[in-house]
Design an enzyme around this catalytic site. Structure first.
Site, PDB file in Angstrom:
ATOM      1  N   LYS A  59       0.950  -1.261  -0.023  1.00  0.00           N
ATOM      2  CA  LYS A  59      -0.051  -0.068  -0.060  1.00  0.00           C
ATOM      3  C   LYS A  59       1.026   1.332   0.034  1.00  0.00           C
ATOM      4  O   LYS A  59       2.049   1.261   0.720  1.00  0.00           O
ATOM      5  CB  LYS A  59      -0.881  -0.173   1.287  1.00  0.00           C
ATOM      6  CG  LYS A  59      -2.102   0.980   1.292  1.00  0.00           C
ATOM      7  CD  LYS A  59      -2.796   0.698   2.658  1.00  0.00           C
ATOM      8  CE  LYS A  59      -4.043   1.655   2.862  1.00  0.00           C
ATOM      9  NZ  LYS A  59      -4.421   1.429   4.043  1.00  0.00           N
ATOM     10  N   SER A 151      -9.396   1.444   3.383  1.00  0.00           N
ATOM     11  CA  SER A 151      -8.568   2.265   2.287  1.00  0.00           C
ATOM     12  C   SER A 151      -7.593   1.455   1.397  1.00  0.00           C
ATOM     13  O   SER A 151      -6.945   1.831   0.434  1.00  0.00           O
ATOM     14  CB  SER A 151      -7.935   3.341   2.885  1.00  0.00           C
ATOM     15  OG  SER A 151      -7.098   2.851   3.867  1.00  0.00           O
ATOM     16  N   SER A 175      -9.459  -1.052   7.368  1.00  0.00           N
ATOM     17  CA  SER A 175      -9.044  -0.961   5.920  1.00  0.00           C
ATOM     18  C   SER A 175      -8.367  -1.981   5.290  1.00  0.00           C
ATOM     19  O   SER A 175      -8.172  -2.033   4.141  1.00  0.00           O
ATOM     20  CB  SER A 175      -8.259   0.271   5.812  1.00  0.00           C
ATOM     21  OG  SER A 175      -9.030   1.557   6.060  1.00  0.00           O
TER      22      SER A 175
END
Ligand code: GLN
Length: 484
Positions: A59, A151, A175
């Site tokens: 990420k 996210s 997330s």
């Protein structure tokens, strides 16, 4: 499949599904040499470890040396860290191959992957919307798509579409677990303090964890063994040595009696009015399945669950406001203004131009919660957090594992999320946030599907630092009751 074959298939999946926008930066070509070197080590019997040659994505809020790390924000669009996050270092030292940096909601704030400066990431499960072109690429043809969850949605899509073996995400309020549920894969959030946060661009430091997304519990266990453990660069990591658990997880077969005698609790407050009927059916089915295999399932109560989201919103915003204070545009980050008359004016202009509305909103709200007047809310939120921690503490003297839906429904459309707005779309986090406030380990398993065939994740939660129990239970459910 051999390392090289998987590398080719992953690179071609990326090429075909580029328009899903799972990556902010990909480096398939650059990493080919590393794949070949790993292949050679394999042939010579000199593998560096269990993750040698595994392709992984990270990420884009985890720092990677000499590789841009943007956190999905215009503010950091050109930021090139001079160091690696500890998790990246640990994986790379053991031969894992970094294939790219995945898309996310700006600074990890969101549940749908709609707020990245680099455009939204779309779920691969939006079939009528995506059409194959003649050159075998796939194109999004409308403005409506299924969200992959946020996210860490980019990481989830990359794993679910075979662009990598596993991906790292971060989970502050859900997330990792939410995108895993929406995309039909496994998402592990370790206990707070189990995995180093060094090199993670923070959202809320008292809640942030680095998690793992993959298609199997075994891979989660293998990766956890590499990244977990004390780190001198992160004082919040747990000092007691971490015992590898992948062996004990991988040895479980469908005839193992892991569920026998295990005590499961379903918190009644987690079966909220918002819960889709598909989920109610799924929880019942999983519970019956566990009972058939000798497990005990009972209903338990976590009375302060309803206050978790408001408490999270206040604490998260407060921590955001202090974490974001360093983003001034000096000495790094987006510098927009040449004409500012003072530092204050310069910082304000940089932030107004460089940060999106959700981030600005949280900074302003959080700053208020830390003022003399707003402090009452902050103090109350801290007290509620303590009550939530105590609720869980009490429950874990009666049960070994909690069983809950990961979220309230299948993946929604981007248009539904837009209609709800950033505050209301917290409904999708309401079953993950309480666990985050208590710092507990949790996993989302793709155990069911909605009436129209979209994945539904089941969340298992254990007491702090009981990752081994969590993963062993998850593995035994994964191998025996997939798609109930
Ligand atoms: N959706 C939640 C938020 O926006 C959780 C985010 C996360 O876990 N990174 O705060």
């Amino acid at each position: 499949m051999g390392v090289l074959d998987f590398y080719r298939s992953a690179a071609s999946a990326y090429k075909r599904l580029k328009s899903l926008n799972a990556f902010i930066l990909e480096r398939y070509r650059e990493c080919e040499a590393e794949v070949l070197m790993s292949q050679e080590r394999r042939e010579n019997g000199k593998l560096l470890g269990t993750v040698d040659g595994k392709l992984y994505a990270v990420k884009d809020n985890l720092c990677t040396r000499s590789i841009t790390t943007t956190s999905g924000s215009r503010f950091l669009k050109d930021y090139i860290p001079p160091f690696n996050a500890t998790v990246v270092d640990r994986l790379s030292h053991l031969g894992a191959v970094l294939i790219g940096k995945t898309n996310l909601d700006e600074f990890g704030m969101g549940s749908a992957n709609l707020t990245s400066h680099f455009g939204p990431c779309k779920s691969h499960l939006s079939p009528p919307i995506y059409e194959h072109n003649k050159d075998d690429s796939v194109e999004g043809s409308t403005d409506v798509w299924l969200v992959p969850g946020g996210s860490s949605g980019g990481s989830a899509v990359a794993v679910a579409t075979g662009m990598c073996d596993f991906a790292l995400g971060t989970d502050t309020g859900g997330s990792v677990r939410l995108p895993a549920s929406f995309c039909g894969i496994v998402g592990l959030k370790p206990s707070y303090g189990r995995v180093s946060r060094y090199g993670l661009i923070p959202l809320a430091s008292s809640l942030d964890t680095v998690g793992i997304l993959s298609t199997s519990v075994d891979t989660c266990a293998t990766v956890l063994d590499v990244i977990a453990g004390w780190d001198e660069k992160d004082s919040s990591t747990f000092q007691v040595p971490y015992h590898s658990c992948s062996h004990s997880v991988q040895s479980i077969s469908s005839s193992s009696k892991v569920l026998n005698g295990k005590r499961f609790g379903i918190p009644k407050e987690f079966l909220t009015d918002d819960l889709n009927p598909d989920y109610i059916k799924l929880i019942d089915t999983v519970a019956s399945f566990i009972k058939d295999r000798g497990g005990n399932v009972c209903t338990v109560s976590l009375p302060h669950t309803k206050s978790a989201t408001p408490s999270y919103n206040i604490l998260c915003a407060a921590e955001v406001s202090s974490n974001m204070a360093k983003f001034t545009g000096l000495p790094f980050g987006y510098c927009y203004s040449n004409e500012a008359k003072s530092c204050d004016e310069l910082f304000a202009e940089n932030r107004m131009e460089g940060l999106g509305p959700v981030v600005q909103h949280r900074i302003i709200a959080g700053t208020y919660f830390l003022t003399y007047r707003g402090r009452t809310y902050y103090d109350r939120a801290l007290r509620v957090r303590r009550l939530i921690v105590e609720d869980f503490h009490r429950i874990f003297s009666d049960v070994d594992v909690l069983l809950t839906p990961t979220t309230i429904s299948k993946a929604p459309l981007n248009t539904e999320i837009k209609r709800l707005g950033p505050v209301e779309s917290c409904v999708y986090d309401q079953l993950t946030v309480p666990v985050s406030l208590a710092g507990l380990p949790a996993i989302s398993l793709p155990l069911g599907v909605s009436h129209d065939g979209l994945p539904l994740g089941i969340q298992l939660v254990c007491n702090r630092f009981q990752e081994e129990t969590l993963l062993r239970t998850a593995k035994s459910l994964e191998i025996s009751c997939y798609l109930l």
